[in-house]
Write an enzyme that holds these catalytic residues in place. Sequence first.
Site, PDB file in Angstrom:
ATOM      1  N   ARG A  25      35.633 -58.512 141.426  1.00  0.00           N
ATOM      2  CA  ARG A  25      35.266 -58.666 140.008  1.00  0.00           C
ATOM      3  C   ARG A  25      35.599 -57.376 139.261  1.00  0.00           C
ATOM      4  O   ARG A  25      35.949 -57.406 138.081  1.00  0.00           O
ATOM      5  CB  ARG A  25      33.777 -59.039 139.871  1.00  0.00           C
ATOM      6  CG  ARG A  25      33.352 -59.193 138.436  1.00  0.00           C
ATOM      7  CD  ARG A  25      32.068 -60.007 138.217  1.00  0.00           C
ATOM      8  NE  ARG A  25      31.113 -59.943 139.286  1.00  0.00           N
ATOM      9  CZ  ARG A  25      30.323 -58.894 139.553  1.00  0.00           C
ATOM     10  NH1 ARG A  25      30.374 -57.812 138.810  1.00  0.00           N
ATOM     11  NH2 ARG A  25      29.476 -58.931 140.567  1.00  0.00           N
ATOM     12  N   TYR A  77      42.093 -69.541 115.031  1.00  0.00           N
ATOM     13  CA  TYR A  77      41.894 -70.530 116.083  1.00  0.00           C
ATOM     14  C   TYR A  77      40.447 -71.047 116.047  1.00  0.00           C
ATOM     15  O   TYR A  77      39.502 -70.256 115.978  1.00  0.00           O
ATOM     16  CB  TYR A  77      42.229 -69.876 117.437  1.00  0.00           C
ATOM     17  CG  TYR A  77      41.817 -70.729 118.608  1.00  0.00           C
ATOM     18  CD1 TYR A  77      42.277 -72.051 118.723  1.00  0.00           C
ATOM     19  CD2 TYR A  77      40.973 -70.244 119.585  1.00  0.00           C
ATOM     20  CE1 TYR A  77      41.885 -72.840 119.786  1.00  0.00           C
ATOM     21  CE2 TYR A  77      40.583 -71.029 120.658  1.00  0.00           C
ATOM     22  CZ  TYR A  77      41.040 -72.328 120.741  1.00  0.00           C
ATOM     23  OH  TYR A  77      40.641 -73.116 121.786  1.00  0.00           O
ATOM     24  N   ASP A 149      44.531 -60.510 117.037  1.00  0.00           N
ATOM     25  CA  ASP A 149      44.893 -61.566 117.985  1.00  0.00           C
ATOM     26  C   ASP A 149      46.395 -61.802 117.811  1.00  0.00           C
ATOM     27  O   ASP A 149      46.834 -62.360 116.798  1.00  0.00           O
ATOM     28  CB  ASP A 149      44.076 -62.832 117.666  1.00  0.00           C
ATOM     29  CG  ASP A 149      44.390 -63.983 118.622  1.00  0.00           C
ATOM     30  OD1 ASP A 149      45.480 -63.968 119.221  1.00  0.00           O
ATOM     31  OD2 ASP A 149      43.553 -64.894 118.737  1.00  0.00           O
ATOM     32  N   LYS A 174      49.327 -68.811 126.452  1.00  0.00           N
ATOM     33  CA  LYS A 174      50.380 -69.278 125.553  1.00  0.00           C
ATOM     34  C   LYS A 174      51.731 -68.641 125.924  1.00  0.00           C
ATOM     35  O   LYS A 174      52.241 -68.893 126.990  1.00  0.00           O
ATOM     36  CB  LYS A 174      49.959 -69.003 124.109  1.00  0.00           C
ATOM     37  CG  LYS A 174      48.509 -69.434 123.798  1.00  0.00           C
ATOM     38  CD  LYS A 174      48.354 -70.923 123.868  1.00  0.00           C
ATOM     39  CE  LYS A 174      46.957 -71.516 123.800  1.00  0.00           C
ATOM     40  NZ  LYS A 174      45.790 -70.775 123.572  1.00  0.00           N
TER      41      LYS A 174
HETATM   42  C1  LIG Z   1      45.419 -67.726 118.449  1.00  0.00           C
HETATM   43  C2  LIG Z   1      44.552 -68.044 119.630  1.00  0.00           C
HETATM   44  N1  LIG Z   1      43.681 -67.121 120.071  1.00  0.00           N
HETATM   45  C3  LIG Z   1      42.865 -67.346 121.139  1.00  0.00           C
HETATM   46  C4  LIG Z   1      42.886 -68.564 121.809  1.00  0.00           C
HETATM   47  C5  LIG Z   1      41.953 -68.794 122.966  1.00  0.00           C
HETATM   48  O1  LIG Z   1      42.624 -68.697 124.174  1.00  0.00           O
HETATM   49  P1  LIG Z   1      42.269 -69.499 125.519  1.00  0.00           P
HETATM   50  O2  LIG Z   1      42.502 -70.944 125.230  1.00  0.00           O
HETATM   51  O3  LIG Z   1      43.194 -68.901 126.516  1.00  0.00           O
HETATM   52  O4  LIG Z   1      40.833 -69.222 125.814  1.00  0.00           O
HETATM   53  C6  LIG Z   1      43.790 -69.551 121.389  1.00  0.00           C
HETATM   54  C7  LIG Z   1      43.837 -70.845 122.087  1.00  0.00           C
HETATM   55  O5  LIG Z   1      44.395 -71.812 121.631  1.00  0.00           O
HETATM   56  C8  LIG Z   1      44.636 -69.290 120.271  1.00  0.00           C
HETATM   57  O6  LIG Z   1      45.512 -70.198 119.805  1.00  0.00           O
END
Ligand SMILES: Cc1ncc(COP(=O)(O)O)c(C=O)c1O
Length: 358
Positions: A25, A77, A149, A174
Amino acid sequence: MTPIYQTSTYVQSAPGQNKGYEYARSQNPTRKVLEEALAAIENGKYGLCFSSGVAATDAVIKLLQPGDEVIAGNDMYGGTYRLFTKVFEKFGIKFHYINMQDSNNISKYINQNTKLIWLETPTNPLMSIIDIEAVVSIASKDHIMVCVDNTFASPYLQNPLDFGAHIVLHSATKYLGGHSDVIHGCLVMNDATLREKLYFLQKSCGAVPGPQDCFLVLRGIKTLHVRMQRHCENGRKIASFLRNHSKIEKVYWCGFEDHPGYSIAKKQMRDFGGMMSFELKNKKDEEVKRVLSSTKLFSLAESLGGVESLINHPASMTHASIPREERIKNGLSDSLIRLSVGIEDADDLIEDLKKVLG
Ligand SMILES: Cc1ncc(COP(=O)(O)O)c(C=O)c1O
């Protein structure tokens, strides 16, 4: 190749004397290699991996205390919005969701409790562009941390640390993974104290990825540049095709010269990527549903950034956790369709859309 260290614990030389690893961990050799690789491609000093993008977001917000305030973009998101409103508000953290396209808006919301500015650029799903450098300059006057992000752009197109951001976040699920076969998240930063705080949260809260998942992301980023080149080429072709189509009302893609954020995108991004959204002229539910369910190469699915093209309905899928009034107020209509353009042959993708749009 970096081996998959499928190991939960490590033999130690003597009590309190380990050979660099104690318990998985806290550290794992496969994860360590990935953390270093992620830091390198984001022009940062330190990388930290998490079991998902949301888990990485969770760690950043856990840096805060009850009473602290966050200024966040109003187009983001849906899962991030859900985590902020449904989980962290309960613990006394206050979030302001604002339009950051005009960075001067931000100052109005800054007070002595403001500790973090959270932004996505390009935003999900409306593809707005936020000026990272301008936000950082406003934030730095009050020693406010900025987290970007960078999932939509990927490190191939944009490196927010270069513009002064303190933390970069990715849903590595992604573009970094790139093959729709892993859920993974990461943070990259330059500041050693910040790294220590986030490492403490990583091991204390335990949302760490397994070594197989780290291996998959390591393999993914080896081809990131080649995939991204094709995502961008295809994105440009599909965006132009849609814009010239008689059944389409509007295409949201930051590579159009008349996009309101075009000049900022040119400044902070190397190209414009393969993410876009559009509105049909006929916005009736049946027609929107028909388009969403009829494409053959664009698969109807959540997520983005994989080699295969995806079509998505934000209102009922990725952004369903945002209350309708809130969504509509911020410009996310019930009829918006989002595309993640993959790396298939562009003519095949256009043919697929042509058949469905008529
Ligand atoms: C822009 C963005 N940030 C964060 C996330 C969250 O990521 P995860 O699905 O890997 O938890 C997503 C998921 O679709 C996203 O599109």
